[in-house]
Design a protein around this motif. Structure first.
Motif, PDB file in Angstrom:
ATOM      1  N   GLY B  71      -3.509  -7.032 -13.929  1.00 50.22           N
ATOM      2  CA  GLY B  71      -4.380  -5.884 -13.784  1.00 50.22           C
ATOM      3  C   GLY B  71      -4.041  -4.746 -14.716  1.00 50.22           C
ATOM      4  N   ILE B  93       1.160 -16.443  -5.309  1.00 45.81           N
ATOM      5  CA  ILE B  93       0.491 -15.165  -5.433  1.00 45.81           C
ATOM      6  C   ILE B  93       1.352 -14.196  -6.240  1.00 45.81           C
ATOM      7  CG2 ILE B  93      -0.047 -13.151  -3.997  1.00 45.81           C
ATOM      8  CD1 ILE B  93      -1.189 -14.996  -1.964  1.00 45.81           C
ATOM      9  N   PHE B  95       2.007 -10.019  -7.074  1.00 44.65           N
ATOM     10  CA  PHE B  95       1.784  -8.687  -6.525  1.00 44.65           C
ATOM     11  C   PHE B  95       2.082  -7.653  -7.598  1.00 44.65           C
ATOM     12  CE2 PHE B  95       2.803  -4.767  -4.417  1.00 44.65           C
ATOM     13  CZ  PHE B  95       1.920  -4.715  -3.343  1.00 44.65           C
ATOM     14  N   TYR B 104       5.408  -8.778  -9.217  1.00 47.42           N
ATOM     15  CA  TYR B 104       6.285  -9.633  -8.426  1.00 47.42           C
ATOM     16  C   TYR B 104       5.683 -11.021  -8.284  1.00 47.42           C
ATOM     17  CZ  TYR B 104       8.570  -5.335  -6.777  1.00 47.42           C
ATOM     18  OH  TYR B 104       9.245  -4.147  -6.696  1.00 47.42           O
ATOM     19  N   LEU B 106       5.471 -13.793  -5.801  1.00 48.21           N
ATOM     20  CA  LEU B 106       5.729 -14.105  -4.390  1.00 48.21           C
ATOM     21  C   LEU B 106       5.683 -15.618  -4.226  1.00 48.21           C
ATOM     22  CD1 LEU B 106       3.614 -11.288  -2.718  1.00 48.21           C
ATOM     23  CD2 LEU B 106       5.998 -11.261  -3.434  1.00 48.21           C
ATOM     24  N   ASN B 126      -6.060 -17.555 -10.145  1.00 48.62           N
ATOM     25  CA  ASN B 126      -5.279 -16.345 -10.375  1.00 48.62           C
ATOM     26  C   ASN B 126      -5.508 -15.430  -9.187  1.00 48.62           C
ATOM     27  OD1 ASN B 126      -3.592 -14.923 -12.368  1.00 48.62           O
ATOM     28  ND2 ASN B 126      -5.232 -13.410 -12.336  1.00 48.62           N
ATOM     29  N   PHE B 127      -4.506 -15.333  -8.350  1.00 47.87           N
ATOM     30  CA  PHE B 127      -4.640 -14.536  -7.135  1.00 47.87           C
ATOM     31  C   PHE B 127      -3.648 -13.392  -7.218  1.00 47.87           C
ATOM     32  CE2 PHE B 127      -5.283 -14.946  -2.244  1.00 47.87           C
ATOM     33  CZ  PHE B 127      -5.586 -13.613  -2.178  1.00 47.87           C
ATOM     34  N   LEU B 128      -4.196 -12.212  -7.373  1.00 46.47           N
ATOM     35  CA  LEU B 128      -3.366 -11.034  -7.530  1.00 46.47           C
ATOM     36  C   LEU B 128      -3.617 -10.057  -6.390  1.00 46.47           C
ATOM     37  CD1 LEU B 128      -1.536  -9.343  -9.535  1.00 46.47           C
ATOM     38  CD2 LEU B 128      -3.670  -8.256 -10.188  1.00 46.47           C
ATOM     39  N   VAL B 129      -2.547  -9.568  -5.834  1.00 43.27           N
ATOM     40  CA  VAL B 129      -2.654  -8.517  -4.827  1.00 43.27           C
ATOM     41  C   VAL B 129      -2.072  -7.243  -5.418  1.00 43.27           C
ATOM     42  CG1 VAL B 129      -2.032  -7.813  -2.490  1.00 43.27           C
ATOM     43  CG2 VAL B 129      -2.391 -10.228  -2.998  1.00 43.27           C
ATOM     44  N   LYS B 130      -2.787  -6.151  -5.268  1.00 40.28           N
ATOM     45  CA  LYS B 130      -2.301  -4.873  -5.786  1.00 40.28           C
ATOM     46  C   LYS B 130      -1.976  -3.928  -4.650  1.00 40.28           C
ATOM     47  CE  LYS B 130      -5.697  -5.212  -9.493  1.00 40.28           C
ATOM     48  NZ  LYS B 130      -6.657  -4.504 -10.352  1.00 40.28           N
ATOM     49  N   GLY B 131      -1.055  -3.047  -4.901  1.00 38.49           N
ATOM     50  CA  GLY B 131      -0.702  -2.067  -3.891  1.00 38.49           C
ATOM     51  C   GLY B 131       0.629  -1.427  -4.191  1.00 38.49           C
ATOM     52  N   LEU B 132       1.421  -1.200  -3.163  1.00 39.09           N
ATOM     53  CA  LEU B 132       2.740  -0.592  -3.323  1.00 39.09           C
ATOM     54  C   LEU B 132       3.811  -1.577  -2.892  1.00 39.09           C
ATOM     55  CD1 LEU B 132       2.182   3.051  -2.021  1.00 39.09           C
ATOM     56  CD2 LEU B 132       2.442   2.291  -4.381  1.00 39.09           C
TER      57      LEU B 132
END
Lengths: 140, 140
Positions: B71, B93, B95, B104, B106, B126-132
């Motif tokens: 991202g 996944i 992150f 990261y 995971l 492509n599985f991306l999780v965004k956040g903190l």
DNA sequence: GTTTATGCAAATTCTTTGCAATACT
DNA sequence: AGTATTGCAAAGAATTTGCATAAAC
């Protein structure tokens, strides 16, 4: 959605509804697919590209749009179905065809919500599947 | 993995194990996180960036690496756990922390395989999780 | 009048390619 | 010899920023 409703929509997310912003958001909302900055710039002759860029960032920050990446290296933007409350569950999967380089919104398939290790806080997701689309997988 | 094993590994996927390619692949394999072209270039003083770029493309084509997008606009590369047989199920996944801008892996969380509409052929995900991330979500 | 938005131009960053030189078979 | 690989340099494409003008409050 009627024209004046767009203004309320932006205001409800804390974005001042200037003429330019309404043009940008309306173009996004009326498009049936996710759009790149370039595509939006070509469609909106009266607005400068850098302004569109800044507007997209603003709208994304306000959770009115979300950003997806299709693997081609350019960012695509798409209006949130549930603005301001963009749960992973509300988002759908995107499919990128490596031959025709088109990005499909598979609205019928929601993004599953994985349980993350302790401490990770999910704010958004991007689930992209790559491969061949129906049209391109027919051809040799 | 021992040094000479890397050579066999590349050969088994149809890639000639030149000195340069071994350097690149080894750096990838020994890294604990996904790396960008820039990062790899900084680490490998003896290899030109364009060569690294072409090598990465070659290794990705041979399914020795896969490409992920975090991202931030730059592509990251990572060795496949099951080279040559990179099923969506085998991928994990990622992150992306919007504050520290780290990505990261995971590894414990596999990417679910959604059933696509007729005609779509999956080649990768492509599985991306965004956040903190845990470190950044503690700080104010 | 002060703050916020916008347009224009240019800087930055990353990716990608052309071509000559080198290494390999 | 002939093919494949690499380094160097530069082109291309997209994103991002500085600053002056214009608009909104």
């Amino acid at each position: 959605m009627r024209a004046e409703d767009y203004a309320h929509h932006l205001e409800s997310c804390g974005v001042r509804p200037t003429a330019t912003r309404l043009l940008v958001f309306r173009a996004m909302a009326e498009s049936r697919h996710a759009m790149s900055l370039r595509e939006l710039d070509e469609r909106l002759d009266s607005v400068d590209r850098s302004t569109i860029f800044r507007t997209l960032a603003l709208l994304a920050d306000a959770h009115l749009l979300h950003v997806i990446e299709d693997g081609s290296g350019v960012a695509l933007y798409e209006v949130c179905d549930n603005p301001g409350d963009c749960h992973p569950d509300d988002q759908h999967i995107h499919f990128y065809c490596r031959r025709c380089q088109r990005t499909y919104c598979l609205r019928s398939i929601h993004v599953p919500t994985p349980a993350l290790p302790d401490g990770f806080r999910t704010e958004g997701v991007n689930f992209l599947v790559k491969g061949l689309c129906p049209l391109c997988s027919e051809q040799p």
